[in-house]
Write a protein that holds these residues in place. Structure first.
Motif, short mmCIF file in Angstrom:
data_model
loop_
_atom_site.label_atom_id
_atom_site.label_comp_id
_atom_site.label_asym_id
_atom_site.label_seq_id
_atom_site.Cartn_x
_atom_site.Cartn_y
_atom_site.Cartn_z
N SER A 100 12.87 -15.74 -24.75
CA SER A 100 14.22 -15.76 -25.32
C SER A 100 14.88 -14.39 -25.25
N GLY A 101 16.14 -14.35 -25.65
CA GLY A 101 16.91 -13.12 -25.62
C GLY A 101 16.80 -12.32 -26.91
N LEU A 102 17.48 -11.19 -26.94
CA LEU A 102 17.49 -10.31 -28.10
C LEU A 102 18.09 -11.02 -29.30
N LYS A 103 17.35 -11.03 -30.40
CA LYS A 103 17.76 -11.67 -31.65
C LYS A 103 17.93 -13.18 -31.52
N SER A 104 17.47 -13.73 -30.44
CA SER A 104 17.41 -15.18 -30.29
C SER A 104 16.00 -15.64 -30.66
N ASP A 105 15.75 -16.93 -30.58
CA ASP A 105 14.41 -17.41 -30.92
C ASP A 105 14.11 -18.67 -30.12
N ALA A 155 21.15 -14.74 -16.98
CA ALA A 155 21.85 -13.57 -17.51
C ALA A 155 20.87 -12.46 -17.87
N ALA A 156 19.99 -12.16 -16.95
CA ALA A 156 18.96 -11.14 -17.20
C ALA A 156 19.59 -9.81 -17.56
N ASP A 203 30.51 -13.86 -18.38
CA ASP A 203 29.57 -13.27 -19.33
C ASP A 203 30.08 -11.90 -19.76
N THR A 204 30.32 -11.73 -21.07
CA THR A 204 30.81 -10.44 -21.57
C THR A 204 29.68 -9.55 -22.07
N ALA A 205 28.45 -10.07 -22.10
CA ALA A 205 27.30 -9.28 -22.55
C ALA A 205 26.54 -8.66 -21.39
N ASP A 214 29.63 -18.41 -19.50
CA ASP A 214 29.49 -17.24 -20.36
C ASP A 214 28.01 -16.91 -20.59
N HIS A 215 27.76 -16.00 -21.53
CA HIS A 215 26.39 -15.51 -21.73
C HIS A 215 25.46 -16.59 -22.27
N ARG A 216 26.01 -17.54 -23.00
CA ARG A 216 25.14 -18.59 -23.54
C ARG A 216 24.55 -19.45 -22.44
N PHE A 217 25.31 -19.71 -21.38
CA PHE A 217 24.84 -20.45 -20.21
C PHE A 217 24.15 -21.76 -20.65
#
Length: 251
Positions: free
Chosen positions: A31-36, A125-126, A197-199, A226-229
């Motif tokens: 997962s991504g940063l602060k994701s789970d 979105a690596a 993607d803005t991140a 976007d970043h959520r994809f």
């Protein structure tokens, strides 16, 4: 009540995970940063893997989700150690790594650490080296001074509560950079990236494509994603990309 299981890393951190038994290379979702591991993509791929009879693992890094620890005290290397512990304790044989955002950086760290275990890779979105090339490079002199004085700065997020970015996250991240030294991947790789993607910028995805060396590496840009994809079309593309690397991968 949670149905998560837990493992303990060699460093003593308690990591929550969910594992699906199945055939073929085990699919590992990072997962991504602060994701789970309860994110849309992680859960979607689990359901798909179960339907296909494939092995699948999703987990929470320390300081994330149901795992032990504080996010603000964590660093890229801690989460890399967590990921290695998951691979070591929960999988055997080849794995296909799927990494989202910061999980894409973790996937690339696995490619450097245990290349012989990896049969294929898909990133979404690596965000490799974002602590250095994103955060640190964009910090003002005032923010750098605040980081030095307080030990952290606060960064706004479009997707969650504000991030607490610690001095340790920045400094330890410099020991884990993957775009500053050669990286060859001897397995099929599919990079996925949304143009809205803005991140993570499209330029980052292209830089990653140009940096890594390998014989079966592709980048797919999705206009407007976007970043959520995580809309149905993007989820379908992730699924198809995993299918592709499973079919083409070793093991």
């Amino acid at each position: 009540m949670s149905d998560a299981h837990f493992l303990t890393t060699p460093q003593g951190r308690r990591i929550a995970y969910r594992k699906t038994l199945g055939q073929g290379p085990t699919i590992l979702f990072c997962s991504g940063l602060k994701s789970d591991m309860e994110g849309t993509k992680a859960v979607y791929l689990e359901a798909w893997a179960k339907a296909k009879g494939l092995g699948y693992v999703r987990f929470d890094y320390s300081g994330h989700g149901e795992s032990s620890g504080s996010f603000a005290e964590g660093a890229i290397g801690d989460w890399h150690e967590d990921t290695l512990a998951v691979v070591d304790q929960l999988t055997e044989g080849p794995i296909v790594v799927v990494g989202s955002s910061m999980g894409g950086w973790q996937a690339l760290l696995l490619a450097r650490a245990i290349p012989d275990r990896i049969a294929g890779m898909v990133t979404i979105a690596a965000a490799p080296d974002f602590t250095e090339d994103g955060y640190w490079a964009s910090f003002t002199d005032a923010q750098k001074a605040e980081l030095e004085e307080k030990g952290f700065v606060t960064m706004p997020s479009d997707y969650d509560e504000d991030y607490i970015i610690s001095k340790r996250l920045i400094e330890e991240g410099r020991e884990r950079l993957v775009l500053h030294t050669p990286l060859r991947m001897e397995f099929p790789v599919r990079f996925l990236q949304g143009t809205a993607d803005t991140a993570v910028s499209t330029q980052t995805a292209i830089r990653l494509l140009n940096h890594v060396d390998g014989d079966d590496i592709r980048l797919t840009l999705v206009k407007g994603a976007d970043h959520r994809f995580s809309d149905p079309e993007c989820l379908s593309l992730i699924e198809k990309s995993v299918e592709t690397v499973l079919a083409r991968g070793r093991g």
